[in-house]
Design an enzyme around this catalytic site. Structure first.
Site, PDB file in Angstrom:
ATOM      1  CG  ASP A   1      -0.281  -0.309   2.537  1.00  0.00           C
ATOM      2  OD1 ASP A   1       0.948  -0.531   2.560  1.00  0.00           O
ATOM      3  OD2 ASP A   1      -0.985  -0.326   3.570  1.00  0.00           O
TER       4      ASP A   1
ATOM      5  CG  ASP B   1       7.372   5.245   6.594  1.00  0.00           C
ATOM      6  OD1 ASP B   1       6.486   6.050   6.905  1.00  0.00           O
ATOM      7  OD2 ASP B   1       8.449   5.190   7.192  1.00  0.00           O
TER       8      ASP B   1
ATOM      9  CG  ASP C   1      -3.904   0.019   9.832  1.00  0.00           C
ATOM     10  OD1 ASP C   1      -2.939   0.031   9.047  1.00  0.00           O
ATOM     11  OD2 ASP C   1      -3.812  -0.338  11.019  1.00  0.00           O
TER      12      ASP C   1
ATOM     13  NE  ARG D   1      -6.474  -2.863   7.961  1.00  0.00           N
ATOM     14  CZ  ARG D   1      -5.153  -2.735   7.977  1.00  0.00           C
ATOM     15  NH1 ARG D   1      -4.525  -2.184   6.968  1.00  0.00           N
ATOM     16  NH2 ARG D   1      -4.445  -3.160   9.001  1.00  0.00           N
TER      17      ARG D   1
HETATM   18  P1  IMP Z   1       8.128   0.616   5.769  1.00  0.00           P
HETATM   19  O1  IMP Z   1       8.537  -0.787   6.075  1.00  0.00           O
HETATM   20  O2  IMP Z   1       8.734   1.586   6.762  1.00  0.00           O
HETATM   21  O3  IMP Z   1       8.359   1.036   4.350  1.00  0.00           O
HETATM   22  O4  IMP Z   1       6.608   0.727   6.091  1.00  0.00           O
HETATM   23  C1  IMP Z   1       5.654   0.313   5.258  1.00  0.00           C
HETATM   24  C2  IMP Z   1       4.419  -0.079   6.040  1.00  0.00           C
HETATM   25  O5  IMP Z   1       4.148   0.821   7.125  1.00  0.00           O
HETATM   26  C3  IMP Z   1       3.232  -0.006   5.122  1.00  0.00           C
HETATM   27  O6  IMP Z   1       3.008  -1.244   4.498  1.00  0.00           O
HETATM   28  C4  IMP Z   1       2.132   0.364   6.088  1.00  0.00           C
HETATM   29  O7  IMP Z   1       1.600  -0.807   6.669  1.00  0.00           O
HETATM   30  C5  IMP Z   1       2.787   1.160   7.172  1.00  0.00           C
HETATM   31  N1  IMP Z   1       2.633   2.610   6.961  1.00  0.00           N
HETATM   32  C6  IMP Z   1       3.612   3.498   6.638  1.00  0.00           C
HETATM   33  N2  IMP Z   1       3.125   4.734   6.525  1.00  0.00           N
HETATM   34  C7  IMP Z   1       1.795   4.634   6.758  1.00  0.00           C
HETATM   35  C8  IMP Z   1       0.722   5.601   6.755  1.00  0.00           C
HETATM   36  O8  IMP Z   1       0.871   6.813   6.532  1.00  0.00           O
HETATM   37  N3  IMP Z   1      -0.521   5.106   7.026  1.00  0.00           N
HETATM   38  C9  IMP Z   1      -0.755   3.792   7.270  1.00  0.00           C
HETATM   39  N4  IMP Z   1       0.216   2.865   7.274  1.00  0.00           N
HETATM   40  C10 IMP Z   1       1.481   3.284   7.024  1.00  0.00           C
HETATM   41 MG    MG Z   2       1.717  -2.602   5.400  1.00  0.00          MG
END
Ligand code: IMP
Ligand code: MG
Length: 181
Positions: A102, A105, A161, A167
């Protein structure tokens, strides 16, 4: 619940247009061999709404799989450990895999799941993320298909979420500190 007004960051119309653009790019890049379906792995739960829309824009055979990854098992962000809690496939050998999330980050989730997938000896692995917060990146990862770059804001809706809620919202909305209760 959220107090007061929710600010729409990405409307349902923009979401639909963006999904169609991603699908068109995927359709251009992959061949349409019926003996070699594209294996779409949806990272649950967040990517399930986007994945459901995306696969219906594809004009090639698709095999749909899912994977549940948990990060930060104790609920804190002090560790960057990503664990695979569930996955639906037995074999990916020789397959073209598209990992669908989705939002990206730090990039830790896609990077860790990509590394996990390698043990199944896929032919190719590409990454697709509906949203991207490029300013938050902590790891080096090339995402092949990105819908929209967004600023460093916490967003909900369209599968995303906040503490398990929201969601189902059809638009992507910003939630700021103090909005939740
Ligand atoms: P990463 O591993 O830091 O890239 O994080 C990715 C995961 O963090 C995504 O798959 C989401 O589940 C969650 N996430 C990151 N930012 C958001 C946000 O703004 N809203 C909701 N979920 C987020
Ligand atoms: Mg996720």
């Amino acid at each position: 619940m959220l107090k007061g007004h929710r600010e729409v960051l990405v409307s349902r119309e923009t979401i639909a247009k963006t999904v169609a653009e991603i699908g068109a790019a995927i359709n251009r890049d992959y061949d349409k061999n019926p003996d070699r379906p594209l294996v779409v792995i949806s990272l649950l739960k967040g990517a399930m709404v986007f994945t459901a829309d995306l696969i219906r824009t594809l004009n090639m055979p698709v095999r749909l799989e899912v994977l549940v990854a948990s990060s930060y098992g104790d609920g804190t962000v002090s560790t960057r450990q990503v664990n695979v809690k569930y996955q639906s496939f037995d074999s990916l050998e020789g397959c073209d895999v598209l990992l669908v999330d989705d939002i990206t980050d730090s990039g830790n989730t896609l990077k860790a799941v990509g590394a996990y997938i390698q043990q199944y000896k896929p032919a190719t692995v590409r990454y697709c993320s509906f949203l991207d917060k490029p300013s938050r990146r902590e790891v080096d990862i090339k995402i092949d298909y990105i819908g929209l770059d967004i600023p460093d804001e916490f967003v909900i809706g369209y599968g995303l979420d906040y503490a398990g809620q929201y969601r189902e919202l059809p638009d992507i909305c910003v939630i700021r500190e103090g909005d939740a209760q």
